[in-house]
Write a protein that holds these residues in place. Structure first.
Motif, short mmCIF file in Angstrom:
data_model
loop_
_atom_site.label_atom_id
_atom_site.label_comp_id
_atom_site.label_asym_id
_atom_site.label_seq_id
_atom_site.Cartn_x
_atom_site.Cartn_y
_atom_site.Cartn_z
N SER A 1 75.69 -36.53 -15.51
CA SER A 1 76.36 -37.16 -16.64
C SER A 1 75.35 -37.75 -17.63
O SER A 1 75.55 -37.67 -18.85
N ILE B 1 73.97 -34.88 -19.65
CA ILE B 1 74.93 -34.47 -20.67
C ILE B 1 74.89 -35.43 -21.85
O ILE B 1 74.98 -35.02 -23.01
N VAL C 1 78.92 -28.98 -25.55
CA VAL C 1 79.44 -29.48 -24.28
C VAL C 1 80.97 -29.51 -24.32
O VAL C 1 81.65 -29.13 -23.36
N ARG D 1 83.50 -27.47 -21.92
CA ARG D 1 84.54 -28.20 -21.19
C ARG D 1 85.90 -27.53 -21.39
O ARG D 1 86.67 -27.35 -20.44
N ASP E 1 84.18 -32.61 -15.97
CA ASP E 1 83.80 -33.96 -15.57
C ASP E 1 84.24 -34.30 -14.15
O ASP E 1 83.46 -34.82 -13.36
N VAL F 1 80.88 -32.48 -12.57
CA VAL F 1 79.92 -33.54 -12.87
C VAL F 1 80.06 -34.72 -11.91
O VAL F 1 79.06 -35.23 -11.40
#
Length: 511
Positions: free
Chosen positions: A287, A290, A302, A306, A318, A322
């Protein structure tokens, strides 16, 4: 003056101070150079740069020699005279003879800038002012004569200090020279950001949070990248000191605010990256990686990834990928070589290694991505698919797209390994921590860091030539300057005394 013009002048003024270092022989002691000019700028100054210009300081003479070897600095030196004053005017001939022990630049506001220079020979300085010409008006402020040439004002704000800048900035300097108004030198935030500066420094830089965002991050190129990296939620100010050493340039920096003690980690993945790696980035979590990409302008990419993951595979980037990768993550680049999977084709290999709190969940999410990713990367007329293979004792899956690109991953109790080629999963030969350039720039790996970055710039430039990356606008022009640097190492760590502050040390190895 418009706001955009003011910001442009702010950046140009900063270049003036940097350029002065090229041809000034300097002096100082173990306690570092004295700075009396910070007494002449207001506490709310956006950007402040201070340069020692005392002729006997060996550290600064070394800095000047080091900086003078960069083509970009030489170009800046050649063009600077015309920026400051058109005509037959050179810094070497017209400034050096009268310049005293220090010079400084301040972006007082988005529209007001100020250049300050200590004066060792008042008569010669006055002769230069007279030669500039076009001084169409003259007035007094607090008994001090202020000359004007268009939007620029000049005044000897003290007997030994010449100020050049916007009228408001010059008048403010006169006020402070006579004891009226608060000064940056005594601002608590400035004192906090500039604490513990190294004694051997030559150039000091300071920026408030507003300065980082409006003067740096708003620009393109290197300044914009620096601003994007510095800008973070809660940031109050940033400061850096530059010092020349026998084998390179060291930068010590501090960020006041915006840090968090829980961002620190003990690097262990550095021992799992091969010695031959030409680049390495270590941070605490994916994270955080990112967020760095987002600050560098990769946020839209990003967001697009996603959305694609959610639409094509039902994978929440996420939550599914992540979040489990909550431990240390390392990103490395190695030179390409043929591997057991028959890929890489000599192209650079980029590998991500990350610790995971849920190996089974991470493996399941990646399995759901196999078919959508194969479809997305398929070349015309081909129907690629992920194939199982074993690399270095790991059960892996690889997708051969081209000889240069074969996304490969493996999940084990030790974590996730994701690479652009099967070679990225092979057991490392040696470790990057023992590489000579890593040792020269990073030294011993610290126990607690916020992030760790190493670049073997000579090898990266060679890879760039092979892959055509040097054709990217801006990179080609910087190539000659980057070629002067052997390697770069950056260590970022939380301040143990104040967890909201962050310290950083960058070393550029310059043979």
């Amino acid at each position: 003056m418009t706001r955009s013009r003011g910001i442009a002048l702010a950046v140009a003024g900063g270049a003036v101070v940097l350029a002065l270092a090229l041809f000034l022989l300097l002096r100082g002691g173990e306690d570092g150079p004295a700075d009396t000019l910070a007494e002449l700028v207001p506490p709310g100054t956006l950007v402040y740069a201070h340069l020692s210009t005392d002729p006997g300081r060996e550290e600064d003479a070394r800095f000047a020699r080091l900086a003078g070897g960069f083509p970009a600095v030489a170009r800046l030196r050649d063009s600077l005279a015309g920026v400051v004053a058109p005509g037959a005017f050179t810094l070497e001939r017209d400034i050096r003879p009268w310049l005293g022990d220090e010079a400084a630049y301040a972006a007082v506001s988005p529209t007001d800038t100020l250049l300050l220079a200590a004066v060792a020979d008042r008569a010669r300085a006055e002769a230069l002012v007279a030669r500039i010409g076009n001084l169409d008006t003259a007035a007094t402020h607090r008994g001090v004569r202020v000359l004007s040439a268009g939007p620029t004002s000049l005044a000897f704000v003290r007997d030994d200090v010449l100020a050049v800048g916007t009228a408001a900035a010059v008048r403010g300097a006169i006020d402070r020279a006579q004891g009226e108004g608060d000064a940056l030198a005594h601002a608590p935030l400035y004192e906090r950001a500039t604490a513990d500066r190294p004694g051997g420094r030559t150039l000091d830089l300071y920026a408030s949070a507003q300065g980082v965002r409006e003067v740096l991050a708003a620009r393109e190129g290197l300044l914009g990248t620096a601003g994007a990296l510095l800008d973070r939620e809660g940031l109050e100010a940033a400061a850096a000191s530059l010092a020349a050493e026998e084998n390179g340039l060291r930068v010590a920096a501090r960020l006041a605010g915006g840090g968090s003690g829980d961002a620190a980690f003990t690097p262990v993945l550095v021992e799992r990256v091969p010695e031959a790696a030409v680049a390495y980035l270590g941070v605490k979590t994916v994270s955080r990686l990112i967020r760095v990409v987002g600050r560098l302008g990769g946020g839209p990419t990003v967001d697009a990834v996603r959305q694609v993951l959610a639409d094509s595979a039902g994978v929440d980037l996420d939550g599914d990928l992540v979040a489990p990768l909550s431990g240390e993550v390392a990103l490395a680049v190695t030179t390409g070589a043929e591997d057991p999977g028959g890929s890489s084709g000599g192209a650079p290999v980029v590998t991500l290694k990350a610790q995971t709190a849920d190996a089974q969940g991470t493996e399941s999410a990646l399995a759901r991505l196999q078919d959508p990713l194969a479809t997305l990367l398929a070349q015309p007329g081909s129907v690629p698919a992920f194939r199982p293979l074993t690399v270095g004792g790991l059960r892996a899956f690889s997708l051969r797209v081209t000889p240069e690109l074969a996304p490969t991953y493996a999940v084990s109790p030790e974590g996730l390994v994701l690479s652009t080629a099967p070679a990225g999963l092979a057991p490392p030969v040696g470790t990057i921590a023992s590489a000579p350039s890593f040792r020269a720039t990073i030294g011993d790996v610290p126990e607690d860091v916020d992030s760790l970055l190493f670049l073997d710039l000579r090898q990266l430039l060679a890879l760039g030539e092979q892959t055509g990356l040097t054709a990217i606008p801006g990179l080609g022009t910087a190539r000659d300057d980057l070629a002067r640097v052997q390697a770069a190492g950056l260590t970022v760590a939380p301040d143990p005394a104040r967890k909201t502050d962050t310290t950083a040390e960058l070393f550029l190895e310059i043979p």
